[in-house]
Design an enzyme around this catalytic site. Structure first.
Site, PDB file in Angstrom:
ATOM      1  N   CYS A 162       0.734  -1.379   0.107  1.00 31.94           N
ATOM      2  CA  CYS A 162      -0.039  -0.006   0.081  1.00 31.94           C
ATOM      3  C   CYS A 162       0.946   1.438  -0.026  1.00 31.94           C
ATOM      4  O   CYS A 162       2.007   1.292   0.614  1.00 31.94           O
ATOM      5  CB  CYS A 162      -1.074  -0.100   1.125  1.00 31.94           C
ATOM      6  N   CYS A 196       0.712   4.946   6.782  1.00 33.73           N
ATOM      7  CA  CYS A 196      -0.128   4.511   8.119  1.00 33.73           C
ATOM      8  C   CYS A 196       0.876   4.017   9.015  1.00 33.73           C
ATOM      9  O   CYS A 196       1.272   2.799   8.989  1.00 33.73           O
ATOM     10  CB  CYS A 196      -1.394   3.835   8.063  1.00 33.73           C
ATOM     11  N   CYS A 205       0.425   0.311  10.447  1.00 37.26           N
ATOM     12  CA  CYS A 205      -0.042  -0.917   9.575  1.00 37.26           C
ATOM     13  C   CYS A 205       1.069  -1.730   9.000  1.00 37.26           C
ATOM     14  O   CYS A 205       2.112  -1.196   8.615  1.00 37.26           O
ATOM     15  CB  CYS A 205      -0.805  -0.257   8.393  1.00 37.26           C
ATOM     16  N   CYS A 208     -16.402  -9.500   5.212  1.00 42.26           N
ATOM     17  CA  CYS A 208     -15.555  -8.259   4.926  1.00 42.26           C
ATOM     18  C   CYS A 208     -14.578  -8.547   4.198  1.00 42.26           C
ATOM     19  O   CYS A 208     -13.647  -9.196   4.386  1.00 42.26           O
ATOM     20  CB  CYS A 208     -15.286  -7.258   6.351  1.00 42.26           C
ATOM     21  N   CYS A 227     -19.429  -6.588   3.226  1.00 43.15           N
ATOM     22  CA  CYS A 227     -18.674  -5.396   3.529  1.00 43.15           C
ATOM     23  C   CYS A 227     -17.234  -5.328   2.963  1.00 43.15           C
ATOM     24  O   CYS A 227     -16.784  -6.364   2.297  1.00 43.15           O
ATOM     25  CB  CYS A 227     -18.420  -5.482   5.012  1.00 43.15           C
ATOM     26  N   CYS A 283     -19.485   1.552   8.440  1.00 45.60           N
ATOM     27  CA  CYS A 283     -18.491   0.813   9.401  1.00 45.60           C
ATOM     28  C   CYS A 283     -17.299   1.776   9.642  1.00 45.60           C
ATOM     29  O   CYS A 283     -16.404   2.016   8.964  1.00 45.60           O
ATOM     30  CB  CYS A 283     -18.166  -0.464   9.194  1.00 45.60           C
ATOM     31  N   ARG A 312     -18.181  -3.003  17.933  1.00 51.95           N
ATOM     32  CA  ARG A 312     -17.455  -4.408  17.626  1.00 51.95           C
ATOM     33  C   ARG A 312     -15.983  -4.358  18.523  1.00 51.95           C
ATOM     34  O   ARG A 312     -15.278  -3.174  18.281  1.00 51.95           O
ATOM     35  CB  ARG A 312     -17.231  -4.409  15.950  1.00 51.95           C
TER      36      ARG A 312
END
Length: 319
Positions: A54, A58, A61, A98, A129, A189, A262
């Protein structure tokens, strides 16, 4: 507290968070029982359909290309493999499936394939999702037309701490995608991560940001940061105090009483007793399975045993 509110003030939220623990849990449980059956827990499953590489930076991550985390990039999975995994997840008790892809934003050729996956998973009788990064309005509409029920797009942390975690996008970029998703008719979400070196005030600020959204996110995942060697967060991470995390769950329930809350990433760090406390505090959803994207998750057998011990059962589809 009879109606859903979107006008919470910082002072109100801080006062709630500071309540004596029994009073905080009482208020959270009272609201939980008004909006949900407290013995029912949503069970969802998460699959990384495209891992690593990616371009975002972040700091928490494992899938970013900016840091050496040991995660190797993989191409987008074949539809048959994704649907087979969804079928197995449904057999294990999951009602929502998801699909996550490590992108800043999906390309058209990828989105066409993912839409076909969404339609196929929807055909299994599961809620669908996806989390694919930032979307344009047209992409959001395409996903909606394919049958996508939820789009997962976390705000991650408070507005004040956001720039300490990510520099390749802004919080407003995140909020713009949420607006596109809403406008397309897809449910949201949206939650965040704790334990990344932020202050308690940042955790409160993150929930305040979510609670001011109109409408509230239908699902609010609360993640404890999963340790990932090689990321900048690793050097400053501090796992939240267990009672402090339960306070955060209760606060989320009070601020957003109609939302699914969640217990997401980080449950492998939690004892059965802490998970039970969080469920009493208003959480009513978990991810089942051994892996969440690239990090560990409690095994299905442990989850089933815990829910059985608590006299809780899986939430029916659409409940």
């Amino acid at each position: 507290m009879t109606d859903l509110r979107h006008d919470w003030t910082r002072a109100e939220v801080e006062a709630l968070h500071a309540l004596p623990f029994p009073e905080l849990l009482f208020q959270a449980q009272s609201l939980h029982r008004r909006f949900f059956d407290p013995t029912r827990v949503e069970t969802a499953s998460l699959l990384s359909i495209k891992t690593g590489g990616c371009p975002e930076d972040c700091g928490y991550c494992s899938q970013t290309a900016h840091f050496k985390t040991g995660v190797e990039p993989t191409p987008l999975m074949d539809q048959a493999a994704v649907v087979d995994t969804a079928r197995q997840a449904k057999a294990a008790g999951a009602t929502r499936f998801c699909m996550g892809a490590a992108w800043r934003n999906p390309k058209s050729r990828h989105l066409d394939r993912i839409c076909a996956m969404v339609t196929a998973v929807k055909g299994l009788g599961m809620q669908t999702c996806a989390t694919l990064g930032m979307l344009t309005p047209a992409q959001a509409r395409q996903l909606h037309d394919a049958g996508l029920d939820f789009y997962s797009h976390n705000v991650d942390t408070s507005p004040e701490y956001y720039g300490e975690i990510i520099t390749t996008r802004t919080l407003q970029d995140r909020l713009d995608t949420l607006d596109h998703v809403r406008a397309a008719g897809i449910k949201v979400c949206c939650g965040g991560i704790v334990g990344m070196g932020e202050r308690v005030e940042d955790r409160i600020g993150m929930l305040l940001l979510l609670a001011r959204m109109q409408p509230h996110p239908e699902s609010v995942p609360l993640n404890i940061w999963n340790e990932v060697a090689g990321t900048p967060v690793q050097a400053r991470a501090e796992r939240p105090d267990p009672i402090g995390f339960a306070r955060l769950v209760a606060l989320a329930r009070i601020l957003m009483p109609g939302s699914i809350v969640r217990l997401a990433a980080g449950r492998q760090y939690m004892s059965d007793e802490l998970q039970a406390l969080c469920l009493l505090a208003g959480a009513n959803s978990i991810f089942i399975g051994n892996v969440l994207l690239t990090t560990r998750n409690p095994q299905r057998d442990r989850d089933a045993t815990l829910l059985q011990r608590l006299g809780m059962t899986a939430m029916a589809l659409g409940a």
